[in-house]
Design a protein around this motif. Sequence first.
Motif, PDB file in Angstrom:
ATOM      1  N   THR A 200       0.825  -1.217   0.000  1.00  0.00           N
ATOM      2  CA  THR A 200       0.000   0.000   0.000  1.00  0.00           C
ATOM      3  C   THR A 200       0.860   1.268   0.000  1.00  0.00           C
ATOM      4  O   THR A 200       2.043   1.239   0.363  1.00  0.00           O
ATOM      5  CB  THR A 200      -0.907   0.051   1.241  1.00  0.00           C
ATOM      6  N   ALA A 201       0.228   2.380  -0.376  1.00  0.00           N
ATOM      7  CA  ALA A 201       0.912   3.676  -0.359  1.00  0.00           C
ATOM      8  C   ALA A 201       1.379   4.014   1.057  1.00  0.00           C
ATOM      9  O   ALA A 201       2.440   4.624   1.233  1.00  0.00           O
ATOM     10  CB  ALA A 201      -0.011   4.758  -0.900  1.00  0.00           C
ATOM     11  N   ASP A 276     -13.221 -12.864   3.696  1.00  0.00           N
ATOM     12  CA  ASP A 276     -13.520 -11.480   4.069  1.00  0.00           C
ATOM     13  C   ASP A 276     -12.273 -10.686   4.464  1.00  0.00           C
ATOM     14  O   ASP A 276     -12.361  -9.544   4.874  1.00  0.00           O
ATOM     15  CB  ASP A 276     -14.603 -11.410   5.157  1.00  0.00           C
ATOM     16  N   ASP A 277     -11.111 -11.308   4.265  1.00  0.00           N
ATOM     17  CA  ASP A 277      -9.852 -10.625   4.532  1.00  0.00           C
ATOM     18  C   ASP A 277      -9.285 -10.166   3.177  1.00  0.00           C
ATOM     19  O   ASP A 277      -9.318 -10.927   2.202  1.00  0.00           O
ATOM     20  CB  ASP A 277      -8.961 -11.651   5.243  1.00  0.00           C
ATOM     21  N   ALA A 278      -8.815  -8.906   3.087  1.00  0.00           N
ATOM     22  CA  ALA A 278      -8.434  -8.315   1.790  1.00  0.00           C
ATOM     23  C   ALA A 278      -7.350  -9.118   1.069  1.00  0.00           C
ATOM     24  O   ALA A 278      -7.435  -9.336  -0.140  1.00  0.00           O
ATOM     25  CB  ALA A 278      -7.975  -6.876   1.977  1.00  0.00           C
ATOM     26  N   ALA A 279      -6.332  -9.570   1.795  1.00  0.00           N
ATOM     27  CA  ALA A 279      -5.230 -10.288   1.142  1.00  0.00           C
ATOM     28  C   ALA A 279      -5.716 -11.619   0.569  1.00  0.00           C
ATOM     29  O   ALA A 279      -5.403 -11.979  -0.570  1.00  0.00           O
ATOM     30  CB  ALA A 279      -4.088 -10.511   2.126  1.00  0.00           C
ATOM     31  N   ARG A 280      -6.519 -12.322   1.359  1.00  0.00           N
ATOM     32  CA  ARG A 280      -7.010 -13.624   0.872  1.00  0.00           C
ATOM     33  C   ARG A 280      -8.044 -13.438  -0.241  1.00  0.00           C
ATOM     34  O   ARG A 280      -8.140 -14.235  -1.165  1.00  0.00           O
ATOM     35  CB  ARG A 280      -7.554 -14.457   2.032  1.00  0.00           C
ATOM     36  N   GLU A 309      -7.986   1.142   2.586  1.00  0.00           N
ATOM     37  CA  GLU A 309      -6.746   1.039   1.828  1.00  0.00           C
ATOM     38  C   GLU A 309      -6.384  -0.392   1.430  1.00  0.00           C
ATOM     39  O   GLU A 309      -5.922  -0.647   0.320  1.00  0.00           O
ATOM     40  CB  GLU A 309      -5.587   1.666   2.615  1.00  0.00           C
ATOM     41  N   ALA A 310      -6.621  -1.331   2.325  1.00  0.00           N
ATOM     42  CA  ALA A 310      -6.250  -2.722   2.045  1.00  0.00           C
ATOM     43  C   ALA A 310      -7.022  -3.281   0.847  1.00  0.00           C
ATOM     44  O   ALA A 310      -6.582  -4.228   0.206  1.00  0.00           O
ATOM     45  CB  ALA A 310      -6.487  -3.582   3.270  1.00  0.00           C
ATOM     46  N   HIS A 315     -10.634  -3.170  -5.565  1.00  0.00           N
ATOM     47  CA  HIS A 315     -11.606  -2.281  -6.207  1.00  0.00           C
ATOM     48  C   HIS A 315     -11.105  -1.773  -7.549  1.00  0.00           C
ATOM     49  O   HIS A 315     -11.870  -1.633  -8.508  1.00  0.00           O
ATOM     50  CB  HIS A 315     -11.970  -1.115  -5.291  1.00  0.00           C
ATOM     51  N   ASP A 316      -9.807  -1.497  -7.623  1.00  0.00           N
ATOM     52  CA  ASP A 316      -9.226  -1.044  -8.892  1.00  0.00           C
ATOM     53  C   ASP A 316      -9.471  -2.063 -10.000  1.00  0.00           C
ATOM     54  O   ASP A 316      -9.895  -1.720 -11.100  1.00  0.00           O
ATOM     55  CB  ASP A 316      -7.726  -0.792  -8.704  1.00  0.00           C
TER      56      ASP A 316
END
Length: 323
Positions: A200-201, A276-280, A309-310, A315-316
């Motif tokens: 992340t930034a 429900d975890d962003a990385a997974r 942010e995560a 989303h992108d």
Amino acid sequence: MSLKTQLLSAQCSTDLTQAAELLKAGEQVAVPTETVYGLAADASNPDAVAGIFTAKGRPANHPLIVHLGDVASITEWATQIPDEAYKLANAFWPGPMTLLLPRAEHVSPVVTGGLDTIGLRVPAQPVLLDLLASHQLAVAAPSANPYKKLSPTTAEQVMHGLGGKIAAVIDGGPCQHGLESTIVDLTKRPFRVLRAGPITASELSTVLGETVDAPEQHDTVVPGNVGSHYQPNTRLQMVAADLSDLPAPHPEKRAALLHFGEAPTRDDLVCIAMPDDAARYGQALYHQLAQADQLGVDEIWLAQPPHGEAWLAVHDRLRRAVS
Ligand code: TXA
Ligand code: MG
């Protein structure tokens, strides 16, 4: 022209020697990385690199990322390298971060899409890293998908998209991150993220002790950052996270639903539970979209993921994957 695409194993040393020989001979070989599978060719051989564009059907002005075996090799590909590049490289390489720098004079315009800058990264996938380091190879490698399609996170998906068009695929199992690297532009101040990714930034800013900008929207001035991309063949639509706006069942249509939590009980749906975890979630996203695509359903519905942010990289990609 159709080639017999060989499936090589990342566990087999003779297969890896063969992959190195193919690359040195100017062939295109798909390789596992920690982000997504890449379609690699010897970055110092413009004809080999041109073959990547042919295999993918990718426009020639879309620049490629060059993958290196170590941090020190960046001086062979870039010039006017700021100290910050080394700070970031020491913190995040090998890893899912691409640094954009002014390119070295000798770099072929085929690699950079004619730009004066070059994207560089040292990948963390151990087999690929060893292949690059032990053969002193640098490979240009975009994601190993046909142009605009979903990026592959397994060797099987690479075969599905590019089988018959490339010399070989190294099967290194599923990719660790499942989404493409974070691209950081170090050619202008303030430094900024051009493509959100696993790093992340905030993490970049912490290492540099200065703010790295992270535009909400993917920067469309970069060739290759096109609005429609990462698309499954089946129509993809977003629905509310709580599924409150799920379309009513249709007598003749079936849909795949990528959801959180409990699956709704409906005969017209094939339900795929997402982490429900962003990385997974990021790791599963392309794979599950590809699976849903192969079910032969009429539509894919995807429950809106959380924000924050995560989740930016997720989303992108989704913004451009929805129909
Ligand atoms: O994780 C990744 O980055 C994967 C793996 C294989 O390393 N690679 C990847 O490559 O995603 P590709 O070509 O699918 O996406 C690279 C993006 C493109 O949007 C391209 O326009 C941008 O990086 N890019 C590469 N070099 C650039 C440059 N010199 N200036 C601006 N953008 C650049
Ligand atoms: Mg790509």
